[in-house]
Write a protein that holds these residues in place. Sequence first.
Motif, PDB file in Angstrom:
ATOM      1  N   MET A   1     -67.560 -11.059  71.475  1.00 46.22           N
ATOM      2  CA  MET A   1     -68.056 -12.357  71.039  1.00 46.22           C
ATOM      3  C   MET A   1     -68.159 -12.412  69.507  1.00 46.22           C
ATOM      4  O   MET A   1     -67.788 -13.416  68.879  1.00 46.22           O
ATOM      5  CB  MET A   1     -69.420 -12.632  71.679  1.00 46.22           C
ATOM      6  CG  MET A   1     -70.043 -13.973  71.287  1.00 46.22           C
ATOM      7  SD  MET A   1     -68.944 -15.382  71.580  1.00 46.22           S
ATOM      8  CE  MET A   1     -68.645 -15.227  73.341  1.00 46.22           C
ATOM      9  N   GLU A   2     -68.640 -11.339  68.904  1.00 47.58           N
ATOM     10  CA  GLU A   2     -68.731 -11.311  67.442  1.00 47.58           C
ATOM     11  C   GLU A   2     -67.354 -11.382  66.798  1.00 47.58           C
ATOM     12  O   GLU A   2     -67.164 -12.048  65.777  1.00 47.58           O
ATOM     13  CB  GLU A   2     -69.472 -10.042  66.999  1.00 47.58           C
ATOM     14  CG  GLU A   2     -70.960 -10.059  67.353  1.00 47.58           C
ATOM     15  CD  GLU A   2     -71.660  -8.765  67.000  1.00 47.58           C
ATOM     16  OE1 GLU A   2     -70.948  -7.754  66.757  1.00 47.58           O
ATOM     17  OE2 GLU A   2     -72.906  -8.737  66.969  1.00 47.58           O
TER      18      GLU A   2
ATOM     19  N   GLN B   1     -66.046 -14.926  67.066  1.00 48.16           N
ATOM     20  CA  GLN B   1     -66.681 -15.783  66.065  1.00 48.16           C
ATOM     21  C   GLN B   1     -66.069 -15.579  64.686  1.00 48.16           C
ATOM     22  O   GLN B   1     -65.851 -16.534  63.938  1.00 48.16           O
ATOM     23  CB  GLN B   1     -68.178 -15.489  66.011  1.00 48.16           C
ATOM     24  CG  GLN B   1     -68.987 -16.192  67.064  1.00 48.16           C
ATOM     25  CD  GLN B   1     -70.461 -16.003  66.821  1.00 48.16           C
ATOM     26  OE1 GLN B   1     -70.995 -14.920  67.032  1.00 48.16           O
ATOM     27  NE2 GLN B   1     -71.125 -17.045  66.377  1.00 48.16           N
TER      28      GLN B   1
ATOM     29  N   SER C   1     -62.609 -17.242  64.662  1.00 43.48           N
ATOM     30  CA  SER C   1     -62.522 -18.666  64.970  1.00 43.48           C
ATOM     31  C   SER C   1     -63.078 -19.493  63.823  1.00 43.48           C
ATOM     32  O   SER C   1     -64.150 -19.226  63.295  1.00 43.48           O
ATOM     33  CB  SER C   1     -63.303 -18.976  66.246  1.00 43.48           C
ATOM     34  OG  SER C   1     -63.290 -20.354  66.502  1.00 43.48           O
ATOM     35  N   GLN C   2     -62.324 -20.530  63.460  1.00 45.57           N
ATOM     36  CA  GLN C   2     -62.774 -21.395  62.373  1.00 45.57           C
ATOM     37  C   GLN C   2     -62.154 -22.770  62.549  1.00 45.57           C
ATOM     38  O   GLN C   2     -60.960 -22.898  62.845  1.00 45.57           O
ATOM     39  CB  GLN C   2     -62.364 -20.824  61.012  1.00 45.57           C
ATOM     40  CG  GLN C   2     -62.868 -21.642  59.839  1.00 45.57           C
ATOM     41  CD  GLN C   2     -62.526 -20.994  58.503  1.00 45.57           C
ATOM     42  OE1 GLN C   2     -62.039 -19.879  58.463  1.00 45.57           O
ATOM     43  NE2 GLN C   2     -62.780 -21.708  57.431  1.00 45.57           N
TER      44      GLN C   2
ATOM     45  N   TYR D   1     -62.089 -24.215  68.830  1.00 45.02           N
ATOM     46  CA  TYR D   1     -63.095 -23.779  67.869  1.00 45.02           C
ATOM     47  C   TYR D   1     -64.466 -24.276  68.303  1.00 45.02           C
ATOM     48  O   TYR D   1     -64.600 -25.109  69.179  1.00 45.02           O
ATOM     49  CB  TYR D   1     -62.766 -24.276  66.454  1.00 45.02           C
ATOM     50  CG  TYR D   1     -62.864 -25.764  66.287  1.00 45.02           C
ATOM     51  CD1 TYR D   1     -64.070 -26.373  65.948  1.00 45.02           C
ATOM     52  CD2 TYR D   1     -61.748 -26.578  66.485  1.00 45.02           C
ATOM     53  CE1 TYR D   1     -64.171 -27.745  65.805  1.00 45.02           C
ATOM     54  CE2 TYR D   1     -61.839 -27.952  66.355  1.00 45.02           C
ATOM     55  CZ  TYR D   1     -63.045 -28.534  66.023  1.00 45.02           C
ATOM     56  OH  TYR D   1     -63.148 -29.890  65.909  1.00 45.02           O
ATOM     57  N   TRP D   2     -65.503 -23.706  67.678  1.00 46.31           N
ATOM     58  CA  TRP D   2     -66.866 -24.100  67.979  1.00 46.31           C
ATOM     59  C   TRP D   2     -67.352 -25.155  66.989  1.00 46.31           C
ATOM     60  O   TRP D   2     -67.134 -25.022  65.772  1.00 46.31           O
ATOM     61  CB  TRP D   2     -67.798 -22.902  67.896  1.00 46.31           C
ATOM     62  CG  TRP D   2     -67.677 -21.931  69.032  1.00 46.31           C
ATOM     63  CD1 TRP D   2     -68.148 -22.099  70.295  1.00 46.31           C
ATOM     64  CD2 TRP D   2     -67.084 -20.632  68.997  1.00 46.31           C
ATOM     65  NE1 TRP D   2     -67.887 -20.994  71.065  1.00 46.31           N
ATOM     66  CE2 TRP D   2     -67.225 -20.073  70.288  1.00 46.31           C
ATOM     67  CE3 TRP D   2     -66.432 -19.883  68.020  1.00 46.31           C
ATOM     68  CZ2 TRP D   2     -66.749 -18.806  70.619  1.00 46.31           C
ATOM     69  CZ3 TRP D   2     -65.962 -18.635  68.339  1.00 46.31           C
ATOM     70  CH2 TRP D   2     -66.108 -18.103  69.625  1.00 46.31           C
TER      71      TRP D   2
ATOM     72  N   ARG E   1     -72.474 -23.625  67.734  1.00 43.86           N
ATOM     73  CA  ARG E   1     -72.948 -22.428  67.032  1.00 43.86           C
ATOM     74  C   ARG E   1     -74.475 -22.336  67.043  1.00 43.86           C
ATOM     75  O   ARG E   1     -75.031 -21.235  67.084  1.00 43.86           O
ATOM     76  CB  ARG E   1     -72.407 -22.401  65.603  1.00 43.86           C
ATOM     77  CG  ARG E   1     -70.891 -22.195  65.538  1.00 43.86           C
ATOM     78  CD  ARG E   1     -70.381 -22.094  64.117  1.00 43.86           C
ATOM     79  NE  ARG E   1     -68.935 -21.944  64.085  1.00 43.86           N
ATOM     80  CZ  ARG E   1     -68.281 -20.779  64.218  1.00 43.86           C
ATOM     81  NH1 ARG E   1     -68.972 -19.670  64.371  1.00 43.86           N
ATOM     82  NH2 ARG E   1     -66.970 -20.746  64.176  1.00 43.86           N
TER      83      ARG E   1
ATOM     84  N   MET F   1     -75.187 -20.902  70.336  1.00 42.23           N
ATOM     85  CA  MET F   1     -74.708 -19.530  70.474  1.00 42.23           C
ATOM     86  C   MET F   1     -75.699 -18.511  69.935  1.00 42.23           C
ATOM     87  O   MET F   1     -75.859 -17.426  70.502  1.00 42.23           O
ATOM     88  CB  MET F   1     -73.370 -19.348  69.753  1.00 42.23           C
ATOM     89  CG  MET F   1     -72.187 -19.981  70.454  1.00 42.23           C
ATOM     90  SD  MET F   1     -70.680 -19.756  69.503  1.00 42.23           S
ATOM     91  CE  MET F   1     -70.452 -17.983  69.674  1.00 42.23           C
TER      92      MET F   1
ATOM     93  N   GLN G   1     -76.710 -15.132  71.876  1.00 41.11           N
ATOM     94  CA  GLN G   1     -76.357 -13.784  71.414  1.00 41.11           C
ATOM     95  C   GLN G   1     -77.605 -12.921  71.258  1.00 41.11           C
ATOM     96  O   GLN G   1     -77.558 -11.706  71.456  1.00 41.11           O
ATOM     97  CB  GLN G   1     -75.596 -13.876  70.088  1.00 41.11           C
ATOM     98  CG  GLN G   1     -74.168 -14.373  70.252  1.00 41.11           C
ATOM     99  CD  GLN G   1     -73.434 -14.457  68.930  1.00 41.11           C
ATOM    100  OE1 GLN G   1     -73.721 -15.323  68.097  1.00 41.11           O
ATOM    101  NE2 GLN G   1     -72.489 -13.558  68.730  1.00 41.11           N
TER     102      GLN G   1
ATOM    103  N   TYR H   1     -67.409 -19.426  75.170  1.00 40.45           N
ATOM    104  CA  TYR H   1     -66.100 -19.700  74.557  1.00 40.45           C
ATOM    105  C   TYR H   1     -65.790 -21.188  74.617  1.00 40.45           C
ATOM    106  O   TYR H   1     -66.153 -21.876  75.586  1.00 40.45           O
ATOM    107  CB  TYR H   1     -65.000 -18.903  75.260  1.00 40.45           C
ATOM    108  CG  TYR H   1     -64.993 -17.440  74.883  1.00 40.45           C
ATOM    109  CD1 TYR H   1     -64.317 -17.000  73.741  1.00 40.45           C
ATOM    110  CD2 TYR H   1     -65.676 -16.511  75.652  1.00 40.45           C
ATOM    111  CE1 TYR H   1     -64.325 -15.656  73.390  1.00 40.45           C
ATOM    112  CE2 TYR H   1     -65.688 -15.168  75.310  1.00 40.45           C
ATOM    113  CZ  TYR H   1     -65.009 -14.747  74.171  1.00 40.45           C
ATOM    114  OH  TYR H   1     -65.028 -13.423  73.821  1.00 40.45           O
TER     115      TYR H   1
END
Length: 368
Positions: free
Chosen positions: A210-211, A214, A217-218, A239-240, A245, A248, A252, A306
């Motif tokens: 997941m890290e 992140q 992803s952009q 993307y998020w 975020r 998230m 996390q 995701y």
Amino acid sequence: MWRLVTLVLSGSWTENTTKSFHVDVNMSADNSCSDILVPLRNLCNAIKCIRDRVKDGESSECNAEFNMATFWNTLLQAVKATSQEATKLSLAFSKPPLPSSQDAERLADSIQKAVLALSTVYYWLPKTQGVILRKAVRDATADVLDGMAQLLDIIVSSPVQSLSQEQLMSTGGVWASCDHFEQLPRDNRAAVLGVLSSYQGVVKDAIEEMEQAQAESQDPFGDLLDDEDLDARGNRDTYWSEADRRLMAPCQGLMKASAACLKKLSTAIKNNGKADTPDNIAQLDDLADITHDISPSVDDLALSLYPPMDHTAVELNASKLATVLKKVLEIIKATHVCVEADLTWVQFLDGAVEHNLQKARRAAEGSN
């Protein structure tokens, strides 16, 4: 594996070598192949039945005091004998001529005695010594029996006049399964620690994946728009969004609390865990059983994070993970592995779980 290669392919396989493995290699050129294979085929079916009983059967309850040291000494002797029988079998069918029908019969009887001894010793181990320990020994025993059945299947289906790669690999598989017994946990405390270690690995992988996602992803338009514009764009498949975020982060936090819980519990078991009484052994089993739900719950939460993110599904998975963690922490407090000094981290993690759960709920509600 190379023990067999060295003996057979180097030419050092001699009559003396044969005798050292207790195999009479007086062969006859007019042996009937079908007569030779009948006892092996029957043996293969018998071993498969023994394997199935081992997988499904229960241990024999014995009123006599169980001696763990005696059990392991006898079990390892039975495993060694089974490994040697696999070697004898493979050598007997590694080069011409084939064994006589009498030799094949004696070989089959010898192998059956070895596998029966192995399965019988396994049944000595009562569940009161630990369900997790017994499962580890059961799986290892079944693997050896599986390997022996596979080796027999190969020989019966193709009793070739030279050592095949398939037969060589199958023989090596039996050796590897037998060697694995040396690495098995010797009591339920060690067995539970091994299980917890596997759970930790799954959770760690989920967090790292997941890290990494992140970091990679952009939003391609993120540097061109201000925060309000980014929120207006909503979710995208690749993307998020900013709302994603915000949700998230506490999720996390729950995943990291899961990892911390498993790590702290493992340390507590190492320091305080005992497998000396039925009650303590049962408590260790309970800890392994309840923590089993952590890693799949972490996986479910991670997958729901995701993009495109369904915030309702994320909140549901976060709540499920939090419920599992709170239950685990509650049970930890009731076991002998949790001494007074451990209450600090148990209470801290309980608070961290609740804090992150509430943050996740607020973030999910704010995005709707």
